[in-house]
Design an enzyme around this catalytic site. Structure first.
Site, PDB file in Angstrom:
ATOM      1  N   LYS A  31       0.857  -1.188   0.000  1.00 20.29           N
ATOM      2  CA  LYS A  31       0.000   0.000   0.000  1.00 20.29           C
ATOM      3  C   LYS A  31       0.889   1.231   0.000  1.00 20.29           C
ATOM      4  O   LYS A  31       2.031   1.186   0.464  1.00 20.29           O
ATOM      5  CB  LYS A  31      -0.897   0.023   1.241  1.00 20.29           C
ATOM      6  CG  LYS A  31      -2.165   0.838   1.052  1.00 20.29           C
ATOM      7  CD  LYS A  31      -3.263   0.023   0.382  1.00 20.29           C
ATOM      8  CE  LYS A  31      -4.534   0.804   0.221  1.00 20.29           C
ATOM      9  NZ  LYS A  31      -5.656  -0.065  -0.143  1.00 20.29           N
TER      10      LYS A  31
HETATM   11  P1  NAD Z   1     -12.846   7.769  -2.451  1.00 23.10           P
HETATM   12  O1  NAD Z   1     -11.789   8.752  -2.164  1.00 23.10           O
HETATM   13  O2  NAD Z   1     -13.301   7.580  -3.844  1.00 23.10           O
HETATM   14  O3  NAD Z   1     -14.129   8.089  -1.541  1.00 23.10           O
HETATM   15  C1  NAD Z   1     -14.092   8.234  -0.164  1.00 23.10           C
HETATM   16  C2  NAD Z   1     -15.466   8.724   0.264  1.00 23.10           C
HETATM   17  O4  NAD Z   1     -15.548   8.757   1.688  1.00 23.10           O
HETATM   18  C3  NAD Z   1     -15.807  10.138  -0.204  1.00 23.10           C
HETATM   19  O5  NAD Z   1     -17.163  10.182  -0.573  1.00 23.10           O
HETATM   20  C4  NAD Z   1     -15.577  10.987   1.041  1.00 23.10           C
HETATM   21  O6  NAD Z   1     -16.345  12.193   1.029  1.00 23.10           O
HETATM   22  C5  NAD Z   1     -16.061  10.015   2.067  1.00 23.10           C
HETATM   23  N1  NAD Z   1     -15.606  10.295   3.423  1.00 23.10           N
HETATM   24  C6  NAD Z   1     -14.403  10.710   3.849  1.00 23.10           C
HETATM   25  N2  NAD Z   1     -14.394  10.835   5.171  1.00 23.10           N
HETATM   26  C7  NAD Z   1     -15.635  10.469   5.597  1.00 23.10           C
HETATM   27  C8  NAD Z   1     -16.265  10.389   6.852  1.00 23.10           C
HETATM   28  N3  NAD Z   1     -15.612  10.688   7.963  1.00 23.10           N
HETATM   29  N4  NAD Z   1     -17.544   9.953   6.892  1.00 23.10           N
HETATM   30  C9  NAD Z   1     -18.206   9.637   5.763  1.00 23.10           C
HETATM   31  N5  NAD Z   1     -17.668   9.716   4.554  1.00 23.10           N
HETATM   32  C10 NAD Z   1     -16.393  10.119   4.476  1.00 23.10           C
HETATM   33  O7  NAD Z   1     -12.335   6.378  -1.836  1.00 23.10           O
HETATM   34  P2  NAD Z   1     -12.757   4.898  -2.266  1.00 23.10           P
HETATM   35  O8  NAD Z   1     -11.793   4.449  -3.282  1.00 23.10           O
HETATM   36  O9  NAD Z   1     -14.193   4.850  -2.513  1.00 23.10           O
HETATM   37  O10 NAD Z   1     -12.407   4.094  -0.922  1.00 23.10           O
HETATM   38  C11 NAD Z   1     -13.334   3.982   0.158  1.00 23.10           C
HETATM   39  C12 NAD Z   1     -12.918   2.820   1.032  1.00 23.10           C
HETATM   40  O11 NAD Z   1     -12.910   1.613   0.264  1.00 23.10           O
HETATM   41  C13 NAD Z   1     -11.529   2.906   1.652  1.00 23.10           C
HETATM   42  O12 NAD Z   1     -11.512   2.256   2.894  1.00 23.10           O
HETATM   43  C14 NAD Z   1     -10.679   2.124   0.661  1.00 23.10           C
HETATM   44  O13 NAD Z   1      -9.475   1.684   1.233  1.00 23.10           O
HETATM   45  C15 NAD Z   1     -11.632   1.006   0.344  1.00 23.10           C
HETATM   46  N6  NAD Z   1     -11.373   0.279  -0.889  1.00 23.10           N
HETATM   47  C16 NAD Z   1     -11.255   0.924  -2.091  1.00 23.10           C
HETATM   48  C17 NAD Z   1     -11.058   0.191  -3.237  1.00 23.10           C
HETATM   49  C18 NAD Z   1     -11.024   0.844  -4.598  1.00 23.10           C
HETATM   50  O14 NAD Z   1     -10.988   0.102  -5.591  1.00 23.10           O
HETATM   51  N7  NAD Z   1     -11.074   2.148  -4.727  1.00 23.10           N
HETATM   52  C19 NAD Z   1     -10.938  -1.200  -3.172  1.00 23.10           C
HETATM   53  C20 NAD Z   1     -11.051  -1.833  -1.950  1.00 23.10           C
HETATM   54  C21 NAD Z   1     -11.277  -1.077  -0.816  1.00 23.10           C
END
Ligand code: NAD
Length: 421
Positions: A107
């Site tokens: 990561k």
């Molecule tokens: P992103 O940056 O696209 O979105 C994050 C979202 O969370 C945004 O809408 C933001 O406004 C919101 N947010 C931030 N702080 C917050 C809070 N305190 N309360 C509520 N909402 C909040 O990120 P993402 O890629 O969607 O990732 C989200 C989660 O999924 C993370 O834990 C990431 O590690 C995990 N994840 C992502 C992927 C991927 O393919 N992108 C894959 C597996 C896991």
């Protein structure tokens, strides 16, 4: 975030220790897995739009390469820190193992706030970060992908920077790229699609109706918004969603296509400025505590912890985010008969399709979106089934079931390689 002393890496160690004990492993069997193989910290100087120079801090961590090259996203967020990146890297090791794709875990992260940066500044950070971690990454070594705050455009800049340094085009160095650069069709939706498959699977096992059932989604980024879109399309009733600015609730179900259109119109749009007839505004903590059937945290770590676990009322939690439940909350959720589908299984769709992207890049072939989605389902469904079965057999939680499978696969690979020299 709640819990000043919260350390996500301690969470990882606790779950790993518990799984190893249940598997009958000795401490020597898992000792090496407690230490990431490599931790790189870099300084990223950038000339900002106002002419000043700022130095950002970045990390790339490879937790394990026992089962294959390190694989894992790059997070751009102000709260990024070493322990968080270590935990995220270790979760990738176990995630890749539970769905049995030939990768280890890695990561990366940069301490910055992309919402306050211009596109040029974000690109400059991305390029300098990529150059700084270039000695560690590569299609056979470590393959970054998008995570919180990064996206396909960032992956395109990473791929270009790495290719410039090498002097030739290297598609396979990152996944989640724009389609024009060898990105996989279906990758952008893959994590959310996997969460949708998983939600269907768990509800079927529990004998619960899927269509018309209420669900709340925390976070409306890549993962949360696609999850909400697909669950809505498949017939669930999405009653609440939130982002960093707060949440919205409507008992009859929100207009998800309208919300997605609003958020997609400008990357700076936030739910606090969205309006829909009949909706009410709620805080993020209120969303987590709603009386809904299914709760899907899709934002950040440590959302369900000692301070709010007593007030959680959902019957099923599907962890779309990484680490949304603190270790101390798990036994309390179990006591409350709340079923938790763990992150390393529920959100594995992203890395599975990243793997498909890498396979296509290496072979210079391209699959249709339908092929990608079908292959994804063919991995997600049996992986869920295996986790469900072992959890039933050992009378334990789905989290422990997933870790039993994952830890065993990683330890077996480590043993087969033996410790060098
Ligand atoms: P992103 O940056 O696209 O979105 C994050 C979202 O969370 C945004 O809408 C933001 O406004 C919101 N947010 C931030 N702080 C917050 C809070 N305190 N309360 C509520 N909402 C909040 O990120 P993402 O890629 O969607 O990732 C989200 C989660 O999924 C993370 O834990 C990431 O590690 C995990 N994840 C992502 C992927 C991927 O393919 N992108 C894959 C597996 C896991």
């Amino acid at each position: 975030m709640a819990g000043q002393t919260y350390n996500p890496y301690d969470n990882v160690l606790k779950v790993m220790d518990d799984a190893a004990a249940l598997l009958g492993y000795s401490s020597s069997d898992i000792e090496a897995l407690k230490y990431p193989e490599r931790e790189l910290k870099v300084a990223i100087p950038v000339v900002m739009d106002d002419g000043t120079t700022r130095v950002f801090e970045g990390y790339r961590i490879q937790h394990s390469t026992s089962r294959g090259p390190a694989k894992g996203g790059v997070r751009f967020h102000p709260a990024v820190n070493l322990d968080e990146v270590k935990a995220l890297a270790a979760w990738m090791t176990f995630k890749c193992a539970v769905v049995n794709i030939p990768y280890g875990g890695g990561k990366g992260g940069v301490v910055c706030n992309p919402t306050e940066l211009s596109e040029r500044e974000l690109r400059a950070i991305t390029r300098r970060f990529t150059a700084a971690i270039a000695p560690l990454i590569g299609p056979d070594q470590d393959i970054p992908a998008p995570d919180v705050g990064s996206n396909a455009a960032v992956m395109g800049w990473m791929m270009d920077t790495y290719s410039m340094l090498k002097g030739h085009c290297v598609h396979g160095v990152v996944t989640g790229k724009p389609i024009e650069l060898g990105g996989a069709l279906g990758r952008n939706e893959a994590t959310g699609r996997g969460v949708m498959f998983t939600t269907k699977n768990i509800m079927k096992k529990l004998g619960m109706e899927f269509k018309g059932t209420d669900v709340a989604v925390q976070g409306m980024g890549n993962v949360g918004s696609i999850t909400a879109k697909l669950l809505d399309e498949e017939g669930m009733k999405v009653v609440a969603v939130s982002d960093v600015s707060g949440g919205i609730y409507k008992k009859e179900g929100l207009n998800i296509p309208a919300i997605l259109k609003f958020l997609g119109a400008d990357r700076k749009n936030l739910l606090k400025d969205y309006e829909e007839e009949g909706m009410t505004r709620i805080s993020n903590s209120e969303l987590l505590e709603l009386d809904v059937t299914v709760l899907i945290p899709a934002a950040l770590e440590n959302q369900i912890n000692a301070s709010n676990v007593d007030r959680i009322r959902a019957k099923v939690i599907v962890e779309a985010a990484n680490g949304p439940t603190a270790a101390e909350a798990d036994p309390i959720l179990k006591e409350k008969n709340i079923v938790v589908v763990p992150d390393i299984l529920a959100n594995a769709g992203g890395v599975v399709v990243s793997y498909f992207e890498w396979v296509q890049n290496i072979q210079s072939v391209s699959w249709t979106e339908a092929e990608v989605n079908e292959k994804l389902k063919n991995i997600m469904d049996p992986s869920f089934e295996a986790v469900w079965n072992i959890a039933q057999e050992k009378n334990t939680t789905l989290r422990m079931g997933a870790y039993l499978i994952a830890v065993e696969r990683v330890v077996k690979a480590k043993k087969a390689r033996a410790i060098w020299p």
